[in-house]
Motif scaffolding. Structure first.
Motif, PDB file in Angstrom:
ATOM      1  N   GLY A 364       0.792  -1.217   0.000  1.00 55.27           N
ATOM      2  CA  GLY A 364       0.000   0.000   0.000  1.00 55.27           C
ATOM      3  C   GLY A 364       0.825   1.267   0.000  1.00 55.27           C
ATOM      4  N   ARG A 365       2.128   1.159  -0.241  1.00 53.94           N
ATOM      5  CA  ARG A 365       2.978   2.336  -0.276  1.00 53.94           C
ATOM      6  C   ARG A 365       2.949   2.969  -1.666  1.00 53.94           C
ATOM      7  NH1 ARG A 365       8.594   0.041   1.685  1.00 53.94           N
ATOM      8  NH2 ARG A 365       8.051  -1.348  -0.061  1.00 53.94           N
ATOM      9  N   ILE A 366       3.154   4.290  -1.721  1.00 58.34           N
ATOM     10  CA  ILE A 366       3.041   5.061  -2.956  1.00 58.34           C
ATOM     11  C   ILE A 366       4.432   5.478  -3.422  1.00 58.34           C
ATOM     12  CG2 ILE A 366       2.065   7.152  -3.993  1.00 58.34           C
ATOM     13  CD1 ILE A 366      -0.060   7.048  -1.756  1.00 58.34           C
ATOM     14  N   LEU A 367       4.663   5.388  -4.729  1.00 62.44           N
ATOM     15  CA  LEU A 367       5.966   5.759  -5.290  1.00 62.44           C
ATOM     16  C   LEU A 367       6.032   7.266  -5.512  1.00 62.44           C
ATOM     17  CD1 LEU A 367       8.679   4.700  -6.485  1.00 62.44           C
ATOM     18  CD2 LEU A 367       7.561   4.806  -8.731  1.00 62.44           C
ATOM     19  N   LEU A 368       7.067   7.895  -4.948  1.00 59.25           N
ATOM     20  CA  LEU A 368       7.339   9.308  -5.183  1.00 59.25           C
ATOM     21  C   LEU A 368       8.816   9.474  -5.528  1.00 59.25           C
ATOM     22  CD1 LEU A 368       5.412  11.021  -2.219  1.00 59.25           C
ATOM     23  CD2 LEU A 368       4.643  10.753  -4.585  1.00 59.25           C
ATOM     24  N   GLY A 369       9.108  10.542  -6.275  1.00 63.10           N
ATOM     25  CA  GLY A 369      10.486  10.835  -6.654  1.00 63.10           C
ATOM     26  C   GLY A 369      10.936  12.152  -6.055  1.00 63.10           C
ATOM     27  N   VAL A 455      16.450  12.528  -8.336  1.00 58.94           N
ATOM     28  CA  VAL A 455      17.660  11.927  -7.775  1.00 58.94           C
ATOM     29  C   VAL A 455      17.376  10.653  -6.991  1.00 58.94           C
ATOM     30  CG1 VAL A 455      18.841  14.140  -7.677  1.00 58.94           C
ATOM     31  CG2 VAL A 455      17.519  13.391  -5.704  1.00 58.94           C
ATOM     32  N   GLU A 456      16.100  10.354  -6.721  1.00 58.41           N
ATOM     33  CA  GLU A 456      15.787   9.161  -5.936  1.00 58.41           C
ATOM     34  C   GLU A 456      14.316   8.804  -6.118  1.00 58.41           C
ATOM     35  OE1 GLU A 456      15.492   7.707  -1.225  1.00 58.41           O
ATOM     36  OE2 GLU A 456      16.338   9.676  -1.741  1.00 58.41           O
ATOM     37  N   TRP A 457      14.007   7.500  -6.178  1.00 60.04           N
ATOM     38  CA  TRP A 457      12.630   6.988  -6.091  1.00 60.04           C
ATOM     39  C   TRP A 457      12.483   6.274  -4.750  1.00 60.04           C
ATOM     40  CZ3 TRP A 457       9.612   9.060  -9.462  1.00 60.04           C
ATOM     41  CH2 TRP A 457      10.058   9.328 -10.763  1.00 60.04           C
ATOM     42  N   ARG A 458      11.326   6.483  -4.108  1.00 61.45           N
ATOM     43  CA  ARG A 458      11.117   5.821  -2.823  1.00 61.45           C
ATOM     44  C   ARG A 458       9.619   5.538  -2.625  1.00 61.45           C
ATOM     45  NH1 ARG A 458      13.225   8.617   2.648  1.00 61.45           N
ATOM     46  NH2 ARG A 458      15.106   8.801   1.335  1.00 61.45           N
ATOM     47  N   TRP A 459       9.344   4.400  -1.958  1.00 61.53           N
ATOM     48  CA  TRP A 459       7.968   4.039  -1.621  1.00 61.53           C
ATOM     49  C   TRP A 459       7.618   4.621  -0.251  1.00 61.53           C
ATOM     50  CZ3 TRP A 459       5.189   1.758  -5.382  1.00 61.53           C
ATOM     51  CH2 TRP A 459       5.880   1.094  -6.400  1.00 61.53           C
ATOM     52  N   TRP A 460       6.460   5.303  -0.175  1.00 62.21           N
ATOM     53  CA  TRP A 460       6.045   5.970   1.051  1.00 62.21           C
ATOM     54  C   TRP A 460       4.679   5.481   1.515  1.00 62.21           C
ATOM     55  CZ3 TRP A 460       9.119   9.407   3.667  1.00 62.21           C
ATOM     56  CH2 TRP A 460      10.215   9.927   2.980  1.00 62.21           C
ATOM     57  N   ASN A 461       4.552   5.287   2.823  1.00 59.02           N
ATOM     58  CA  ASN A 461       3.229   5.036   3.412  1.00 59.02           C
ATOM     59  C   ASN A 461       2.423   6.327   3.282  1.00 59.02           C
ATOM     60  OD1 ASN A 461       1.012   4.859   5.278  1.00 59.02           O
ATOM     61  ND2 ASN A 461       2.107   3.199   6.326  1.00 59.02           N
TER      62      ASN A 461
END
Length: 494
Positions: A364-369, A455-461
Protein backbone atom coordinates in the motif's frame (compact mmCIF):
# COMPACT_ATOMS: atom_id res chain seq x y z
CA UNK A 1 23.19 -1.99 -33.70
CA UNK A 2 26.39 -3.76 -34.82
CA UNK A 3 28.35 -2.65 -37.85
CA UNK A 4 27.00 -4.13 -41.09
CA UNK A 5 28.68 -5.36 -44.25
CA UNK A 6 26.55 -2.95 -46.29
CA UNK A 7 27.87 -0.01 -44.26
CA UNK A 8 31.47 -1.04 -44.99
CA UNK A 9 30.67 -1.52 -48.68
CA UNK A 10 28.93 1.87 -48.94
CA UNK A 11 31.85 3.59 -47.20
CA UNK A 12 34.33 1.83 -49.49
CA UNK A 13 32.48 2.71 -52.70
CA UNK A 14 32.15 6.36 -51.64
CA UNK A 15 35.90 6.41 -50.98
CA UNK A 16 36.65 4.84 -54.37
CA UNK A 17 34.45 7.43 -56.06
CA UNK A 18 36.93 10.02 -54.74
CA UNK A 19 40.00 7.84 -55.41
CA UNK A 20 39.12 5.63 -58.43
CA UNK A 21 42.80 4.87 -59.11
CA UNK A 22 42.94 2.85 -55.84
CA UNK A 23 40.35 0.26 -56.89
CA UNK A 24 43.01 -2.23 -57.95
CA UNK A 25 44.99 -1.85 -54.70
CA UNK A 26 41.77 -2.44 -52.73
CA UNK A 27 40.80 -5.55 -54.69
CA UNK A 28 41.47 -7.69 -51.59
CA UNK A 29 39.03 -5.60 -49.54
CA UNK A 30 36.36 -5.84 -52.23
CA UNK A 31 36.86 -9.60 -52.39
CA UNK A 32 36.53 -9.78 -48.58
CA UNK A 33 33.23 -7.88 -48.75
CA UNK A 34 31.94 -10.29 -51.39
CA UNK A 35 32.86 -13.35 -49.28
CA UNK A 36 30.88 -15.14 -46.57
CA UNK A 37 33.14 -14.35 -43.58
CA UNK A 38 32.65 -11.43 -41.19
CA UNK A 39 34.94 -8.71 -42.64
CA UNK A 40 35.61 -7.22 -39.17
CA UNK A 41 36.37 -10.46 -37.31
CA UNK A 42 40.07 -10.66 -36.47
CA UNK A 43 39.88 -14.40 -37.12
CA UNK A 44 38.91 -13.77 -40.77
CA UNK A 45 41.87 -14.55 -43.02
CA UNK A 46 43.79 -13.69 -45.12
CA UNK A 47 42.69 -10.24 -43.93
CA UNK A 48 40.07 -8.17 -42.13
CA UNK A 49 38.95 -4.59 -41.55
CA UNK A 50 40.48 -2.31 -38.88
CA UNK A 51 40.02 1.40 -38.09
CA UNK A 52 42.34 4.20 -37.01
CA UNK A 53 42.39 8.00 -36.79
CA UNK A 54 44.72 10.92 -37.36
CA UNK A 55 44.13 13.38 -34.50
CA UNK A 56 45.29 16.81 -35.67
CA UNK A 57 45.94 19.66 -33.21
CA UNK A 58 45.96 23.43 -33.81
CA UNK A 59 49.67 23.37 -34.64
CA UNK A 60 48.95 20.91 -37.46
CA UNK A 61 50.60 18.04 -35.66
CA UNK A 62 49.32 14.47 -35.67
CA UNK A 63 49.14 12.22 -32.62
CA UNK A 64 51.15 8.99 -32.86
CA UNK A 65 51.52 6.19 -30.32
CA UNK A 66 54.36 3.78 -29.79
CA UNK A 67 52.94 0.33 -30.53
CA UNK A 68 54.37 -2.20 -28.07
CA UNK A 69 54.09 -5.27 -30.34
CA UNK A 70 55.57 -3.78 -33.52
CA UNK A 71 57.75 -1.05 -32.02
CA UNK A 72 56.39 1.37 -34.61
CA UNK A 73 54.93 4.86 -34.23
CA UNK A 74 51.37 4.61 -35.52
CA UNK A 75 48.14 6.54 -35.49
CA UNK A 76 45.81 5.20 -32.75
CA UNK A 77 43.60 2.39 -34.00
CA UNK A 78 42.75 -1.26 -33.88
CA UNK A 79 40.16 -3.92 -34.47
CA UNK A 80 36.43 -3.39 -34.78
CA UNK A 81 34.40 -4.56 -31.79
CA UNK A 82 30.72 -3.99 -31.06
CA UNK A 83 30.74 -0.67 -32.93
CA UNK A 84 27.84 0.93 -34.79
CA UNK A 85 29.98 2.39 -37.59
CA UNK A 86 33.57 2.41 -38.81
CA UNK A 87 33.84 6.00 -37.58
CA UNK A 88 32.66 4.95 -34.11
CA UNK A 89 35.27 2.17 -34.07
CA UNK A 90 38.05 4.64 -34.84
CA UNK A 91 36.81 7.03 -32.15
CA UNK A 92 36.64 4.25 -29.55
CA UNK A 93 40.19 3.12 -30.33
CA UNK A 94 41.55 6.66 -29.96
CA UNK A 95 39.82 7.08 -26.61
CA UNK A 96 40.87 3.67 -25.29
CA UNK A 97 44.53 3.88 -26.35
CA UNK A 98 45.20 7.53 -25.44
CA UNK A 99 42.63 8.45 -22.79
CA UNK A 100 41.37 11.42 -24.84
CA UNK A 101 37.65 11.96 -24.27
CA UNK A 102 35.30 11.69 -27.24
CA UNK A 103 34.03 15.19 -26.43
CA UNK A 104 37.55 16.57 -26.99
CA UNK A 105 37.38 15.54 -30.65
CA UNK A 106 35.35 16.75 -33.61
CA UNK A 107 35.05 16.00 -37.30
CA UNK A 108 36.69 18.12 -39.98
CA UNK A 109 34.77 19.91 -42.77
CA UNK A 110 37.11 18.39 -45.34
CA UNK A 111 36.22 14.76 -44.53
CA UNK A 112 33.29 14.77 -42.06
CA UNK A 113 32.56 11.10 -41.33
CA UNK A 114 34.37 9.73 -44.41
CA UNK A 115 37.81 8.10 -44.29
CA UNK A 116 40.77 10.09 -45.56
CA UNK A 117 42.55 6.86 -46.49
CA UNK A 118 42.06 3.11 -46.71
CA UNK A 119 45.45 1.53 -46.21
CA UNK A 120 46.43 -2.08 -46.86
CA UNK A 121 49.37 -3.41 -44.86
CA UNK A 122 50.76 -6.77 -43.88
CA UNK A 123 50.77 -7.99 -40.27
CA UNK A 124 53.43 -10.41 -39.04
CA UNK A 125 52.44 -13.67 -37.38
CA UNK A 126 51.78 -13.54 -33.64
CA UNK A 127 52.24 -17.06 -32.20
CA UNK A 128 51.18 -15.87 -28.74
CA UNK A 129 47.74 -15.03 -30.14
CA UNK A 130 47.69 -17.97 -32.50
CA UNK A 131 47.55 -15.60 -35.48
CA UNK A 132 49.38 -16.21 -38.73
CA UNK A 133 50.47 -13.59 -41.24
CA UNK A 134 47.54 -11.58 -42.59
CA UNK A 135 46.47 -8.16 -43.86
CA UNK A 136 44.69 -5.22 -42.36
CA UNK A 137 42.38 -3.11 -44.48
CA UNK A 138 42.61 0.00 -42.33
CA UNK A 139 39.94 2.72 -42.61
CA UNK A 140 41.62 5.94 -41.49
CA UNK A 141 39.64 8.99 -40.30
CA UNK A 142 40.67 12.53 -39.33
CA UNK A 143 39.64 14.23 -36.08
CA UNK A 144 40.41 17.72 -34.86
CA UNK A 145 41.38 18.26 -31.24
CA UNK A 146 38.87 20.71 -29.73
CA UNK A 147 40.63 22.15 -26.61
CA UNK A 148 43.34 24.72 -27.22
CA UNK A 149 45.43 23.04 -24.53
CA UNK A 150 46.13 19.36 -25.00
CA UNK A 151 44.19 17.11 -22.63
CA UNK A 152 46.29 14.85 -20.45
CA UNK A 153 46.94 11.53 -22.14
CA UNK A 154 46.27 8.31 -20.25
CA UNK A 155 47.96 5.66 -22.33
CA UNK A 156 46.87 2.04 -22.38
CA UNK A 157 50.24 0.69 -21.28
CA UNK A 158 49.41 -2.91 -22.11
CA UNK A 159 49.59 -1.93 -25.81
CA UNK A 160 51.14 1.55 -25.95
CA UNK A 161 54.67 2.59 -24.91
CA UNK A 162 54.51 6.35 -25.46
CA UNK A 163 52.82 9.10 -27.49
CA UNK A 164 54.22 11.85 -29.71
CA UNK A 165 52.82 14.73 -31.75
CA UNK A 166 54.49 14.72 -35.20
CA UNK A 167 54.34 17.49 -37.80
CA UNK A 168 52.29 16.62 -40.87
CA UNK A 169 55.51 16.39 -42.87
CA UNK A 170 56.80 13.70 -40.46
CA UNK A 171 53.77 11.38 -40.55
CA UNK A 172 55.18 7.88 -41.02
CA UNK A 173 52.55 6.28 -43.28
CA UNK A 174 53.24 7.28 -46.92
CA UNK A 175 49.58 7.24 -48.01
CA UNK A 176 48.31 9.10 -44.93
CA UNK A 177 51.20 11.57 -45.21
CA UNK A 178 50.35 12.44 -48.81
CA UNK A 179 46.63 12.81 -48.18
CA UNK A 180 47.08 14.96 -45.09
CA UNK A 181 49.34 17.32 -47.04
CA UNK A 182 46.73 17.52 -49.82
CA UNK A 183 44.06 18.21 -47.19
CA UNK A 184 46.16 21.00 -45.68
CA UNK A 185 46.22 22.68 -49.08
CA UNK A 186 42.39 22.47 -49.01
CA UNK A 187 42.11 24.17 -45.62
CA UNK A 188 42.78 21.44 -43.03
CA UNK A 189 44.54 23.54 -40.39
CA UNK A 190 43.75 21.77 -37.11
CA UNK A 191 41.20 24.36 -35.96
CA UNK A 192 37.67 23.13 -35.21
CA UNK A 193 34.99 24.49 -37.52
CA UNK A 194 31.19 24.12 -37.57
CA UNK A 195 30.06 21.02 -39.42
CA UNK A 196 26.33 21.41 -38.63
CA UNK A 197 23.88 24.25 -39.26
CA UNK A 198 20.59 25.07 -37.50
CA UNK A 199 17.82 27.59 -38.13
CA UNK A 200 16.57 29.83 -35.32
CA UNK A 201 13.34 30.84 -37.04
CA UNK A 202 11.15 33.47 -35.37
CA UNK A 203 8.06 35.42 -36.46
CA UNK A 204 9.24 38.84 -35.31
CA UNK A 205 6.60 38.85 -32.57
CA UNK A 206 8.42 36.73 -30.00
CA UNK A 207 7.56 33.22 -31.18
CA UNK A 208 10.07 30.56 -32.24
CA UNK A 209 9.60 27.59 -34.55
CA UNK A 210 10.51 24.28 -32.89
CA UNK A 211 10.65 20.79 -34.31
CA UNK A 212 9.77 17.66 -32.29
CA UNK A 213 12.23 14.97 -33.38
CA UNK A 214 11.49 11.29 -33.89
CA UNK A 215 12.15 8.80 -31.10
CA UNK A 216 14.38 6.11 -32.51
CA UNK A 217 17.87 4.74 -32.01
CA UNK A 218 20.77 6.53 -33.65
CA UNK A 219 19.05 9.92 -33.94
CA UNK A 220 20.43 12.96 -32.17
CA UNK A 221 18.20 14.40 -29.37
CA UNK A 222 15.35 11.89 -29.95
CA UNK A 223 11.85 12.82 -28.78
CA UNK A 224 12.92 16.38 -27.97
CA UNK A 225 12.10 19.76 -29.43
CA UNK A 226 15.01 21.18 -31.44
CA UNK A 227 15.80 23.61 -34.23
CA UNK A 228 15.50 22.57 -37.84
CA UNK A 229 18.82 21.78 -39.48
CA UNK A 230 21.44 19.08 -39.79
CA UNK A 231 24.94 18.04 -40.77
CA UNK A 232 27.06 19.20 -43.64
CA UNK A 233 27.73 16.88 -46.57
CA UNK A 234 30.66 16.79 -48.97
CA UNK A 235 28.45 18.31 -51.67
CA UNK A 236 27.47 21.40 -49.65
CA UNK A 237 29.36 24.51 -50.76
CA UNK A 238 28.77 26.36 -47.47
CA UNK A 239 26.98 26.02 -44.14
CA UNK A 240 24.12 28.16 -45.44
CA UNK A 241 23.84 25.70 -48.35
CA UNK A 242 23.75 22.90 -45.75
CA UNK A 243 20.89 24.58 -43.92
CA UNK A 244 18.86 25.35 -47.04
CA UNK A 245 19.23 21.74 -48.20
CA UNK A 246 18.12 20.48 -44.78
CA UNK A 247 15.09 22.80 -44.75
CA UNK A 248 14.13 21.64 -48.25
CA UNK A 249 14.39 18.01 -47.14
CA UNK A 250 12.62 18.39 -43.78
CA UNK A 251 9.96 21.03 -44.55
CA UNK A 252 9.76 21.70 -48.32
CA UNK A 253 7.02 24.32 -47.96
CA UNK A 254 8.91 26.50 -45.50
CA UNK A 255 10.67 29.34 -47.35
CA UNK A 256 12.96 31.67 -45.41
CA UNK A 257 14.33 34.46 -47.60
CA UNK A 258 17.27 35.63 -45.49
CA UNK A 259 19.42 33.49 -43.19
CA UNK A 260 21.99 35.37 -41.11
CA UNK A 261 24.70 33.80 -38.90
CA UNK A 262 23.69 34.38 -35.30
CA UNK A 263 25.66 32.16 -32.90
CA UNK A 264 28.09 29.28 -32.61
CA UNK A 265 26.83 26.47 -30.41
CA UNK A 266 28.20 23.05 -29.55
CA UNK A 267 26.34 19.77 -29.22
CA UNK A 268 27.34 16.15 -28.75
CA UNK A 269 26.84 13.57 -31.49
CA UNK A 270 25.36 10.12 -30.93
CA UNK A 271 28.94 8.79 -30.95
CA UNK A 272 30.11 11.34 -28.38
CA UNK A 273 31.96 13.78 -30.67
CA UNK A 274 31.85 17.51 -30.05
CA UNK A 275 29.73 19.05 -32.83
CA UNK A 276 30.26 22.77 -33.53
CA UNK A 277 27.01 24.22 -34.91
CA UNK A 278 26.51 27.44 -36.85
CA UNK A 279 23.10 28.81 -35.89
CA UNK A 280 21.44 31.06 -38.47
CA UNK A 281 18.50 33.29 -37.67
CA UNK A 282 15.63 33.92 -40.05
CA UNK A 283 12.06 35.25 -40.06
CA UNK A 284 8.95 33.46 -41.24
CA UNK A 285 5.29 34.22 -40.54
CA UNK A 286 3.57 31.12 -41.86
CA UNK A 287 1.35 28.52 -40.24
CA UNK A 288 3.38 25.36 -39.54
CA UNK A 289 0.20 23.28 -39.81
CA UNK A 290 0.05 24.06 -43.54
CA UNK A 291 3.55 22.92 -44.52
CA UNK A 292 4.60 19.38 -45.35
CA UNK A 293 6.72 18.05 -42.46
CA UNK A 294 8.72 15.09 -43.82
CA UNK A 295 11.02 14.44 -40.86
CA UNK A 296 10.07 14.44 -37.20
CA UNK A 297 6.73 14.48 -35.42
CA UNK A 298 5.59 18.08 -34.99
CA UNK A 299 6.40 21.64 -36.03
CA UNK A 300 4.97 24.47 -33.96
CA UNK A 301 5.42 28.05 -32.71
CA UNK A 302 6.38 28.55 -29.05
CA UNK A 303 7.07 31.65 -26.99
CA UNK A 304 9.93 31.72 -24.45
CA UNK A 305 7.53 31.41 -21.51
CA UNK A 306 6.61 27.88 -22.63
CA UNK A 307 10.14 26.50 -22.86
CA UNK A 308 10.29 25.12 -19.33
CA UNK A 309 7.32 22.88 -20.16
CA UNK A 310 9.05 21.25 -23.14
CA UNK A 311 11.67 18.55 -23.53
CA UNK A 312 14.36 20.51 -25.38
CA UNK A 313 17.68 19.68 -26.94
CA UNK A 314 20.55 20.75 -24.63
CA UNK A 315 21.22 24.50 -24.52
CA UNK A 316 18.25 25.45 -26.70
CA UNK A 317 16.29 27.27 -24.00
CA UNK A 318 19.24 29.55 -23.21
CA UNK A 319 19.81 30.26 -26.91
CA UNK A 320 16.18 31.25 -27.49
CA UNK A 321 15.98 33.39 -24.37
CA UNK A 322 19.17 35.18 -25.34
CA UNK A 323 17.82 35.91 -28.81
CA UNK A 324 14.47 37.03 -27.39
CA UNK A 325 16.21 39.44 -25.02
CA UNK A 326 18.17 40.93 -27.92
CA UNK A 327 15.19 41.14 -30.30
CA UNK A 328 12.20 42.44 -28.35
CA UNK A 329 9.10 42.55 -30.61
CA UNK A 330 8.56 45.98 -32.11
CA UNK A 331 4.82 45.87 -31.37
CA UNK A 332 4.98 45.34 -27.61
CA UNK A 333 6.35 43.15 -24.82
CA UNK A 334 7.66 39.61 -25.45
CA UNK A 335 5.06 37.16 -26.63
CA UNK A 336 3.43 34.62 -24.37
CA UNK A 337 2.25 31.27 -25.57
CA UNK A 338 -1.28 31.67 -26.84
CA UNK A 339 -3.79 29.77 -28.88
CA UNK A 340 -3.30 30.30 -32.57
CA UNK A 341 -6.09 32.08 -34.40
CA UNK A 342 -9.17 29.96 -35.14
CA UNK A 343 -8.06 27.11 -32.85
CA UNK A 344 -10.63 27.94 -30.16
CA UNK A 345 -13.43 30.43 -29.36
CA UNK A 346 -12.54 33.94 -28.28
CA UNK A 347 -11.54 34.10 -24.60
CA UNK A 348 -10.39 30.50 -24.32
CA UNK A 349 -7.21 30.17 -22.28
CA UNK A 350 -4.55 27.59 -22.98
CA UNK A 351 -4.07 25.06 -20.15
CA UNK A 352 -1.00 22.96 -19.46
CA UNK A 353 -1.87 19.26 -19.28
CA UNK A 354 0.22 17.12 -16.95
CA UNK A 355 0.08 13.36 -16.38
CA UNK A 356 0.99 11.76 -13.04
CA UNK A 357 1.56 8.13 -12.08
CA UNK A 358 -0.10 6.86 -8.91
CA UNK A 359 1.67 3.59 -8.13
CA UNK A 360 1.05 1.39 -5.06
CA UNK A 361 3.17 -1.60 -4.10
CA UNK A 362 1.89 -4.73 -2.33
CA UNK A 363 2.17 -2.94 1.03
CA UNK A 364 0.00 0.00 0.00
CA UNK A 365 2.98 2.34 -0.28
CA UNK A 366 3.04 5.06 -2.96
CA UNK A 367 5.97 5.76 -5.29
CA UNK A 368 7.34 9.31 -5.18
CA UNK A 369 10.49 10.84 -6.65
CA UNK A 370 12.77 13.43 -5.07
CA UNK A 371 13.27 16.23 -7.59
CA UNK A 372 16.77 17.51 -8.26
CA UNK A 373 17.77 20.51 -6.08
CA UNK A 374 18.41 22.61 -9.22
CA UNK A 375 15.09 21.75 -10.84
CA UNK A 376 13.21 24.78 -12.18
CA UNK A 377 10.09 23.41 -10.45
CA UNK A 378 9.84 22.05 -6.90
CA UNK A 379 13.54 21.42 -6.28
CA UNK A 380 14.34 19.03 -3.38
CA UNK A 381 10.63 18.13 -3.13
CA UNK A 382 8.86 14.77 -3.49
CA UNK A 383 6.50 14.41 -6.42
CA UNK A 384 4.70 11.85 -8.56
CA UNK A 385 6.44 10.45 -11.61
CA UNK A 386 5.04 13.02 -14.01
CA UNK A 387 5.35 14.80 -17.33
CA UNK A 388 3.65 17.25 -19.67
CA UNK A 389 1.59 16.21 -22.65
CA UNK A 390 3.05 17.09 -26.00
CA UNK A 391 1.07 16.27 -29.13
CA UNK A 392 0.01 12.85 -27.84
CA UNK A 393 -2.71 11.06 -25.93
CA UNK A 394 -2.51 11.47 -22.16
CA UNK A 395 -2.10 7.75 -21.46
CA UNK A 396 0.61 7.42 -24.12
CA UNK A 397 2.38 10.35 -22.47
CA UNK A 398 2.16 8.58 -19.10
CA UNK A 399 3.59 5.34 -20.52
CA UNK A 400 6.43 7.24 -22.21
CA UNK A 401 7.34 9.17 -19.07
CA UNK A 402 7.27 6.01 -16.92
CA UNK A 403 9.63 4.29 -19.34
CA UNK A 404 11.99 7.25 -19.80
CA UNK A 405 12.15 8.45 -16.19
CA UNK A 406 12.12 5.17 -14.26
CA UNK A 407 12.35 2.24 -16.70
CA UNK A 408 8.83 1.04 -15.90
CA UNK A 409 6.83 -0.73 -18.60
CA UNK A 410 3.06 -0.32 -18.29
CA UNK A 411 0.30 -1.78 -20.45
CA UNK A 412 -2.29 0.88 -21.39
CA UNK A 413 -5.06 -1.55 -20.46
CA UNK A 414 -3.80 -1.53 -16.84
CA UNK A 415 -4.23 2.25 -16.45
CA UNK A 416 -7.21 4.09 -14.96
CA UNK A 417 -7.86 7.76 -14.18
CA UNK A 418 -8.24 8.17 -10.40
CA UNK A 419 -8.08 11.93 -9.85
CA UNK A 420 -7.91 15.32 -11.58
CA UNK A 421 -6.59 18.54 -10.01
CA UNK A 422 -7.53 21.84 -11.68
CA UNK A 423 -4.70 24.08 -10.53
CA UNK A 424 -3.53 27.67 -10.83
CA UNK A 425 -0.38 28.76 -8.98
CA UNK A 426 -0.90 32.54 -9.13
CA UNK A 427 -3.15 35.15 -10.79
CA UNK A 428 -0.72 35.46 -13.71
CA UNK A 429 0.26 31.78 -14.06
CA UNK A 430 -1.13 29.57 -16.78
CA UNK A 431 -3.77 27.15 -15.43
CA UNK A 432 -2.96 23.44 -15.25
CA UNK A 433 -4.98 20.28 -15.50
CA UNK A 434 -3.18 17.52 -13.63
CA UNK A 435 -4.38 14.04 -14.54
CA UNK A 436 -3.52 11.32 -12.01
CA UNK A 437 -3.55 7.76 -13.36
CA UNK A 438 -3.23 4.55 -11.37
CA UNK A 439 -1.37 1.61 -12.91
CA UNK A 440 -2.71 -1.69 -11.59
CA UNK A 441 0.40 -3.58 -12.73
CA UNK A 442 3.77 -2.86 -14.31
CA UNK A 443 7.10 -4.42 -15.19
CA UNK A 444 10.44 -3.25 -13.84
CA UNK A 445 11.95 -1.71 -10.72
CA UNK A 446 12.02 2.10 -10.46
CA UNK A 447 15.44 3.38 -11.55
CA UNK A 448 16.83 6.92 -11.77
CA UNK A 449 17.20 7.38 -15.54
CA UNK A 450 17.01 11.18 -15.66
CA UNK A 451 19.26 12.26 -12.74
CA UNK A 452 19.06 15.92 -13.75
CA UNK A 453 15.34 15.79 -12.83
CA UNK A 454 14.95 13.11 -10.16
CA UNK A 455 17.66 11.93 -7.77
CA UNK A 456 15.79 9.16 -5.94
CA UNK A 457 12.63 6.99 -6.09
CA UNK A 458 11.12 5.82 -2.82
CA UNK A 459 7.97 4.04 -1.62
CA UNK A 460 6.04 5.97 1.05
CA UNK A 461 3.23 5.04 3.41
CA UNK A 462 0.45 7.53 2.48
CA UNK A 463 -0.13 8.21 6.19
CA UNK A 464 3.54 9.04 6.72
CA UNK A 465 4.50 11.22 3.76
CA UNK A 466 7.58 13.46 4.01
CA UNK A 467 7.09 17.14 4.80
CA UNK A 468 8.45 18.30 1.45
CA UNK A 469 5.76 17.05 -0.94
CA UNK A 470 4.43 19.12 -3.85
CA UNK A 471 1.16 20.54 -2.46
CA UNK A 472 -1.13 19.37 -5.24
CA UNK A 473 0.54 15.94 -5.12
CA UNK A 474 -0.43 15.63 -1.47
CA UNK A 475 -3.95 16.85 -2.32
CA UNK A 476 -4.27 14.32 -5.14
CA UNK A 477 -3.14 11.46 -2.87
CA UNK A 478 -5.75 12.47 -0.28
CA UNK A 479 -8.37 12.61 -3.03
CA UNK A 480 -7.51 9.15 -4.36
CA UNK A 481 -7.58 7.61 -0.88
CA UNK A 482 -10.99 9.24 -0.24
CA UNK A 483 -12.36 8.09 -3.61
CA UNK A 484 -12.79 11.64 -4.97
CA UNK A 485 -12.22 12.11 -8.71
CA UNK A 486 -11.83 15.90 -8.71
CA UNK A 487 -10.25 18.69 -6.67
CA UNK A 488 -9.02 22.20 -7.35
CA UNK A 489 -6.31 24.42 -5.94
CA UNK A 490 -5.41 28.09 -6.17
CA UNK A 491 -8.59 29.40 -7.73
CA UNK A 492 -9.94 30.90 -4.51
CA UNK A 493 -6.69 32.82 -4.05
CA UNK A 494 -6.72 34.55 -7.43
Amino acid sequence: MPLTRSHIRTTTEAYLARHPHERESLAGLLSLLDGPADPTDRATLPGHVTCSAAVVDREQRVLHIGHKVTGLLLAPGGHVEDDRTLLAAALREVCEETGIRAGDLCLTPQFLGAPIDIDVHDIHADPARGEGEHRHFDFRFVFHLVPERHPQLRLRHAEVTDARWLDLADVRSPTLHAKLLDARAQGLDGRPEPVNASALIHDGHGRYLLHLRDQRAGIWAPDRFALLGGGRTMQDTSLEATLRRELAEEVPGLKVDALTPYALEEATSTDGFAVPIQVFEGRWNGDPETVDLREGVLLRWFAPDALEQLRLSPGLADLIRRHAAEHAPADGPPATTRLLRDEAPEGTELHIIGVHLYLEDNHGRILLGLRHPDSAYAGSTWHFLAGHCEREEAINCLLREAREEAGLIIDPGDVELVHLVHLVDSPTARPRISLVFRARSWTGTPAVLEPDRCVEWRWWNPKDLPAAVVPYTRQAIDGVLAGRLYSQMGWDER
